[in-house]
Design a protein around this motif. Structure first.
Motif, PDB file in Angstrom:
ATOM      1  N   THR A 124       0.864  -1.197   0.000  1.00 30.88           N
ATOM      2  CA  THR A 124       0.000   0.000   0.000  1.00 30.88           C
ATOM      3  C   THR A 124       0.897   1.243   0.000  1.00 30.88           C
ATOM      4  OG1 THR A 124      -0.027  -0.061   2.394  1.00 30.88           O
ATOM      5  CG2 THR A 124      -1.848  -1.172   1.266  1.00 30.88           C
ATOM      6  N   TYR A 181      -7.794  -4.492   5.127  1.00 26.32           N
ATOM      7  CA  TYR A 181      -6.357  -4.201   5.074  1.00 26.32           C
ATOM      8  C   TYR A 181      -5.846  -3.568   6.351  1.00 26.32           C
ATOM      9  CZ  TYR A 181      -5.249  -5.778   0.384  1.00 26.32           C
ATOM     10  OH  TYR A 181      -4.986  -6.555  -0.717  1.00 26.32           O
ATOM     11  N   HIS A 184       1.399 -15.561  16.589  1.00 28.13           N
ATOM     12  CA  HIS A 184       0.378 -14.627  17.065  1.00 28.13           C
ATOM     13  C   HIS A 184      -0.836 -15.387  17.603  1.00 28.13           C
ATOM     14  CE1 HIS A 184       2.306 -10.951  15.930  1.00 28.13           C
ATOM     15  NE2 HIS A 184       2.461 -11.352  14.680  1.00 28.13           N
TER      16      HIS A 184
HETATM   17  C1  LIG Z   1      -3.136 -13.344   4.453  1.00 28.86           C
HETATM   18  C2  LIG Z   1      -2.481 -12.013   4.701  1.00 28.86           C
HETATM   19  C3  LIG Z   1      -2.474 -11.072   3.689  1.00 28.86           C
HETATM   20  C4  LIG Z   1      -1.859  -9.823   3.900  1.00 28.86           C
HETATM   21  N1  LIG Z   1      -1.809  -8.939   2.862  1.00 28.86           N
HETATM   22  C5  LIG Z   1      -1.174  -7.759   3.031  1.00 28.86           C
HETATM   23  C6  LIG Z   1      -1.029  -6.867   1.930  1.00 28.86           C
HETATM   24  O1  LIG Z   1      -1.435  -7.156   0.808  1.00 28.86           O
HETATM   25  N2  LIG Z   1      -0.434  -5.670   2.134  1.00 28.86           N
HETATM   26  C7  LIG Z   1       0.045  -5.309   3.366  1.00 28.86           C
HETATM   27  O2  LIG Z   1       0.579  -4.203   3.490  1.00 28.86           O
HETATM   28  N3  LIG Z   1      -0.052  -6.152   4.428  1.00 28.86           N
HETATM   29  C8  LIG Z   1      -0.637  -7.364   4.290  1.00 28.86           C
HETATM   30  N4  LIG Z   1      -0.728  -8.224   5.349  1.00 28.86           N
HETATM   31  C9  LIG Z   1      -0.356  -7.732   6.701  1.00 28.86           C
HETATM   32  C10 LIG Z   1       1.124  -7.663   6.907  1.00 28.86           C
HETATM   33  O3  LIG Z   1       1.651  -8.879   6.446  1.00 28.86           O
HETATM   34  C11 LIG Z   1       1.436  -7.462   8.407  1.00 28.86           C
HETATM   35  O4  LIG Z   1       0.691  -6.372   8.922  1.00 28.86           O
HETATM   36  C12 LIG Z   1       2.921  -7.175   8.657  1.00 28.86           C
HETATM   37  O5  LIG Z   1       3.728  -8.025   7.891  1.00 28.86           O
HETATM   38  C13 LIG Z   1       3.199  -7.349  10.147  1.00 28.86           C
HETATM   39  O6  LIG Z   1       4.593  -7.291  10.412  1.00 28.86           O
HETATM   40  P1  LIG Z   1       5.144  -7.344  11.893  1.00 28.86           P
HETATM   41  O7  LIG Z   1       6.605  -7.163  11.802  1.00 28.86           O
HETATM   42  O8  LIG Z   1       4.385  -6.408  12.735  1.00 28.86           O
HETATM   43  O9  LIG Z   1       4.766  -8.766  12.503  1.00 28.86           O
HETATM   44  P2  LIG Z   1       5.071 -10.253  12.047  1.00 28.86           P
HETATM   45  O10 LIG Z   1       5.180 -10.340  10.589  1.00 28.86           O
HETATM   46  O11 LIG Z   1       4.069 -11.103  12.703  1.00 28.86           O
HETATM   47  O12 LIG Z   1       6.509 -10.564  12.668  1.00 28.86           O
HETATM   48  C14 LIG Z   1       6.695 -11.078  13.953  1.00 28.86           C
HETATM   49  C15 LIG Z   1       7.774 -12.145  13.900  1.00 28.86           C
HETATM   50  O13 LIG Z   1       8.147 -12.493  15.222  1.00 28.86           O
HETATM   51  C16 LIG Z   1       8.450 -13.887  15.251  1.00 28.86           C
HETATM   52  N5  LIG Z   1       8.345 -14.323  16.647  1.00 28.86           N
HETATM   53  C17 LIG Z   1       7.227 -14.339  17.429  1.00 28.86           C
HETATM   54  N6  LIG Z   1       7.530 -14.788  18.663  1.00 28.86           N
HETATM   55  C18 LIG Z   1       8.859 -15.034  18.660  1.00 28.86           C
HETATM   56  C19 LIG Z   1       9.766 -15.504  19.653  1.00 28.86           C
HETATM   57  N7  LIG Z   1       9.364 -15.788  20.893  1.00 28.86           N
HETATM   58  N8  LIG Z   1      11.075 -15.630  19.309  1.00 28.86           N
HETATM   59  C20 LIG Z   1      11.506 -15.334  18.062  1.00 28.86           C
HETATM   60  N9  LIG Z   1      10.685 -14.889  17.090  1.00 28.86           N
HETATM   61  C21 LIG Z   1       9.397 -14.745  17.385  1.00 28.86           C
HETATM   62  C22 LIG Z   1       7.404 -14.502  14.340  1.00 28.86           C
HETATM   63  O14 LIG Z   1       7.795 -15.781  13.909  1.00 28.86           O
HETATM   64  C23 LIG Z   1       7.344 -13.451  13.223  1.00 28.86           C
HETATM   65  O15 LIG Z   1       8.252 -13.757  12.189  1.00 28.86           O
HETATM   66  C24 LIG Z   1      -1.291  -9.497   5.164  1.00 28.86           C
HETATM   67  C25 LIG Z   1      -1.277 -10.461   6.169  1.00 28.86           C
HETATM   68  C26 LIG Z   1      -1.856 -11.709   5.945  1.00 28.86           C
HETATM   69  C27 LIG Z   1      -1.773 -12.754   7.030  1.00 28.86           C
END
Ligand SMILES: Cc1cc2nc3c(=O)[nH]c(=O)nc-3n(C[C@H](O)[C@H](O)[C@H](O)COP(=O)(O)OP(=O)(O)OC[C@H]3O[C@@H](n4cnc5c(N)ncnc54)[C@H](O)[C@@H]3O)c2cc1C
Length: 461
Positions: A61, A174, A409
């Motif tokens: 986005t 989204y 999560h």
């Molecule tokens: C089906 C789907 C479609 C999506 N489509 C889009 C899209 O088109 N466009 C968009 O912008 N967003 C999209 N998203 C949302 C986007 O993917 C997320 O909002 C974003 O990637 C979140 O990133 P984050 O770093 O916050 O968390 P996360 O990606 O959840 O990262 C957290 C990480 O921490 C790790 N972790 C957790 N606990 C531990 C622990 N104790 N020790 C070590 N590691 C640990 C996990 O394994 C994970 O890798 C989509 C999500 C999904 C599920």
């Protein structure tokens, strides 16, 4: 083994990687640990039966053309010292919000959407223009704001329930951790990111973004360890004193930044989430990836993303059953303006799903249920896009259970807790949150979250 770091980051998703790049760039000794063998978290990738699939990415986005100043995408690139060209983004063709008998098309040029609303809802055209001004004037970066119901704000400006639902449908899908509603600030963030700015995708998908971020992190001197989970945070005198990894190793770090989620991080400290504002979210999805024997455009489908709802009212809530096929997102990764078309046609369909129902299922019922939900979702989907079912040559389906398994999560909650911690602080002075539960969602949001929490808490001292 005992090791010392300035900052330990939990999770190599988008937010953890971005925070790591920032901190390592400024000379900190940073350890980024990821429990899984593949990085990316909610936005990852996998290979199945000889094909590469993305997990999260439908669309990046906040797309703006090269040279645009002061927008989230350009700020993010500047902060990470990544050039616009390196991201290799290709803009969307056209997308739509499709309800029974109504379709609002939009592109990366906001004027199309504005015209479409005026055409479909002429009696609301002036009020919609007022809403657009309200959104433009709102400062969504003010982290001190109190949560406000977006339904209440919109209800004061617009009166047509179908138009209101057609606005909420893409924005909830989204980026809403709340059932039926959104926080007004989050509504503005999502509206700007989808309608004022727009969608794009690198031709090689999410792999390209993850590779770029992880290479930059390592180049800056950061240390990334996969298959390396944090088992617990050892707390003493209101601080995290040390970190115990799944393999029993102990690591010392001045500060900890966690992208694991608030409730999940509290549990690592031995503290059960008790307050209302500490509870994990419930909103989760299932997604199918259908591989076709031809390109979607050969079937007459040229839309990049179609947000659909086949019932009279749009319900964004945890469904009673395994899934709710009556609304969702249809994405064709083929329909971006690439120089070269992708090799195969792909149609991805995302619908709302309920974690506890999926989690309670045993094999082989689980597999059969996935396929039954897939068929049910396509029955709805083909009301809005050409019927591609005879052209499917392979399909993979994931559920909230898969999301929980690969990201940790609670409830497979894609957008985390309903209550966000906008300042990223926790009950411990050297433990901070980034990512989903801090409050910025999606790929660009998560990256901005990592950057802003690194700047705010970890680069000052
Ligand atoms: C089906 C789907 C479609 C999506 N489509 C889009 C899209 O088109 N466009 C968009 O912008 N967003 C999209 N998203 C949302 C986007 O993917 C997320 O909002 C974003 O990637 C979140 O990133 P984050 O770093 O916050 O968390 P996360 O990606 O959840 O990262 C957290 C990480 O921490 C790790 N972790 C957790 N606990 C531990 C622990 N104790 N020790 C070590 N590691 C640990 C996990 O394994 C994970 O890798 C989509 C999500 C999904 C599920």
């Amino acid at each position: 083994m005992n090791e010392d770091f300035d900052t330990l980051i939990i999770g190599a998703g988008m937010s953890g990687l971005a925070a790591g790049i920032r901190l390592a760039y400024f000379g900190q000794r940073v350890l980024l640990v990821e429990r899984h063998s593949i990085i990316g978290g909610l936005n990852s990738f996998y290979r199945l039966r000889g094909r590469d699939h993305d997990v999260g990415l439908h669309a990046v986005t906040n797309y703006v053309p090269k040279g645009t100043k002061g927008k989230p995408l350009t700020k993010l690139l500047r902060q990470l010292r990544i050039s616009w060209d390196e991201l290799d983004l290709c803009p969307q063709l056209v997308s739509s919000v499709a309800f029974p008998g109504r379709r609002l098309r939009f592109s990366n040029d906001f004027s199309l959407f504005h015209e479409e609303v005026a055409r479909e809802f002429p009696h609301q055209a002036d009020d919609f223009a007022k809403l657009v001004t309200l959104i433009r004037d709102h400062d969504e970066l003010d982290l001190s704001q109190k949560a406000t119901s977006a339904r209440a704000v919109i209800g004061d400006v617009l009166s047509d329930p179908t138009l209101i639902d057609m606005l909420f449908c893409p924005l909830c899908y989204y980026g809403s951790a709340l059932e039926h509603d959104m926080d007004w600030n989050q509504f503005v963030i999502m509206f700007k990111s989808i309608f004022f700015e727009g969608f794009a995708r690198p031709r090689r998908g999410v792999r390209h973004i993850i590779k770029l971020l992880s290479q930059r992190f390592k180049k800056n001197g950061g240390i990334l360890r996969t298959k390396c989970g944090v088992e617990r945070l050892d707390v003493k005198d209101g601080r995290v004193a040390s970190v115990t990894l799944d393999n029993g190793d102990v690591v010392n770090a001045e500060r900890i930044l966690s992208s694991a989620g608030l409730a999940e991080t509290l549990r690592l400290c031995g503290k059960e989430p008790t307050g209302d504002d500490e509870q994990p979210g419930q909103i989760s999805f299932m997604e199918s990836i259908s591989v076709l024997d031809r390109l979607p455009s050969d079937l007459g489908h040229d839309e990049t993303i179609t947000f659909f709802c086949s019932s009279d009212r749009f319900n964004y809530r945890v469904p009673e059953g395994l899934s709710d096929p009556t609304s969702g997102v249809i994405c064709s990764p083929n329909n971006y303006a690439y120089d070269e078309p992708l090799d195969e046609g792909i149609m991805r369909v995302t619908t709302q799903a309920r974690f506890d129902r999926w989690d309670a299922m045993e094999e082989p019922g689980y597999v059969a249920a996935k396929h039954a939900c897939y068929e049910a979702s396509l029955d709805e989907v083909v009301k809005f896009v050409p019927d591609f079912r005879p052209n499917v040559v392979d399909v993979d389906i994931f559920t909230p259970r898969t999301i929980k398994k690969f990201t940790g999560h609670d409830n497979g909650a894609v957008y985390g807790a309903p209550h966000k911690r906008l300042d990223g602080r926790t009950h411990l002075e050297n433990l901070f949150l980034c990512g989903t539960d801090q409050g910025f969602l999606g790929i660009v949001g998560a990256v901005l979250s990592g950057i802003s929490m690194a700047n705010l808490h970890l680069l000052k001292s």
